[in-house]
Design an enzyme around this catalytic site. Structure first.
Site, short mmCIF file in Angstrom:
data_model
loop_
_atom_site.label_atom_id
_atom_site.label_comp_id
_atom_site.label_asym_id
_atom_site.label_seq_id
_atom_site.Cartn_x
_atom_site.Cartn_y
_atom_site.Cartn_z
N PRO A 32 0.84 -1.20 0.00
CA PRO A 32 0.00 0.00 0.00
C PRO A 32 0.88 1.25 0.00
O PRO A 32 1.90 1.30 0.68
CB PRO A 32 -0.78 -0.10 1.32
CG PRO A 32 -0.56 -1.47 1.83
CD PRO A 32 0.69 -1.99 1.22
N GLU A 33 0.46 2.26 -0.76
CA GLU A 33 1.20 3.51 -0.76
C GLU A 33 0.51 4.49 0.20
O GLU A 33 -0.54 4.16 0.77
CB GLU A 33 1.32 4.03 -2.20
CG GLU A 33 1.94 2.95 -3.09
CD GLU A 33 2.53 3.40 -4.41
OE1 GLU A 33 2.84 4.59 -4.55
OE2 GLU A 33 2.70 2.55 -5.29
N LYS A 50 3.73 5.93 5.26
CA LYS A 50 3.08 4.62 5.30
C LYS A 50 2.81 4.15 6.74
O LYS A 50 2.53 2.98 6.97
CB LYS A 50 3.94 3.59 4.56
CG LYS A 50 4.09 3.94 3.07
CD LYS A 50 4.96 2.90 2.37
CE LYS A 50 5.16 3.29 0.90
NZ LYS A 50 6.11 2.37 0.23
N ARG A 91 12.49 -3.37 -6.15
CA ARG A 91 11.17 -3.34 -6.78
C ARG A 91 11.34 -3.09 -8.27
O ARG A 91 12.33 -2.50 -8.71
CB ARG A 91 10.30 -2.22 -6.17
CG ARG A 91 10.19 -2.26 -4.65
CD ARG A 91 9.37 -3.44 -4.14
NE ARG A 91 8.00 -3.43 -4.66
CZ ARG A 91 7.01 -2.69 -4.16
NH1 ARG A 91 7.22 -1.93 -3.12
NH2 ARG A 91 5.81 -2.73 -4.70
#
Ligand SMILES: [Zn+2]
Length: 263
Positions: free
Chosen positions: A2-3, A52, A253
């Site tokens: 989740p951002e 976050k 990523r």
């Protein structure tokens, strides 16, 4: 993962569901049991997000700090709640709604000074009021690390994840390999302003929308519409110039970029 927009939405939701009233907090899985007991039955004063990180401030000063990491998730139901299913780290029960938290990287009870320490280590959060933009610019403009890596570093900007990183760099035609020292002040200002606007849309709509309406055409994106410019489009044609979108791993990523548009 989740951002930041997801965490800010959760903070708003939890404030609405639980704020200003006592909350029963338990740990059906037991891993958080002692800490849950320390806040259970207290009034949730405020649910807040920074990057976050999610913070539940309870009356008396205890704060539940949650970081969802890659797999964490909240699910909600009306009370009375059904018996917990699976590994529920934390269950919160309010007057009308309850929520279960599963699989977070962090779920702990801390105090305000520790909250301050966490926030002090983070870069500015584009979704907070009056973010310290200068702090992000200083860190970027002095670093030889690639801008694609700097954007993923929560010490530089808090809340940006892989989708916003890739799409933002495309929108500003910046090659993700360019060192921070080679990003111009004006370029940064424009990208920052854009990032704030994009992330606010994310909070409002509950999903990441980065593509301009006029470019939202051509092959469907991995998640249907709205499409992305480059995210998860490796091997496909750039929506603007037709060149092939590339990918490689950066900061653990997948990075995506157009070698023609992004310089
Ligand atoms: Zn292109």
């Amino acid at each position: 993962m989740p951002e930041g927009h997801t965490i800010h939405r959760l903070a708003r939701l939890h404030q609405k569901r639980f704020g200003g009233a006592p909350v029963i907090v338990t740990s059906p899985q037991e891993r958080f049991a002692d800490s849950a007991e320390a806040v259970s039955g207290r009034v949730l004063r405020k649910a807040d997000a920074y990057g976050k990180h999610l913070f539940h401030h309870y009356q008396g000063g205890a704060v539940v700090h949650v970081h969802l990491g890659l797999y964490g998730k909240f699910t909600e139901q009306q009370v009375p709640m059904r018996a917990p299913v699976g590994q529920v780290r934390m269950r919160m029960v309010g007057e009308e709604y309850g929520t279960d938290l599963r699989g977070p990287t962090a779920c702990e009870v801390i105090h305000q000074d520790e909250v301050d320490d966490i926030i002090a280590r983070l870069g500015p959060d584009p979704l907070r009021r009056n973010p310290d933009t200068e702090k992000a610019w200083t860190r970027i403009s002095k670093s030889r690390r690639p801008i694609g890596a700097l954007l993923m570093d929560q010490k530089v900007i808090a809340g940006v994840g892989n989708v916003y990183r890739n799409e933002l760099l495309y929108r500003h035609l910046i090659d993700p390999h360019r060192p921070g020292t080679h990003v111009g002040a004006e370029e940064f200002d424009e990208a920052w302003t854009d990032l704030v606007a994009l992330m606010k849309v994310g909070v409002r709509r509950g999903r990441i929308i980065t593509i301009r309406r006029e470019d939202d055409k051509g092959p469907e994106g991995i998640r249907g519409r709205p499409r992305s410019y480059v995210y998860r489009r490796a091997g496909e044609a750039c929506r603007i110039c037709g060149d092939t979108i590339r990918t490689e791993v950066m900061e653990g990523r997948n990075l995506f970029w157009c070698p023609t548009c992004q310089r």
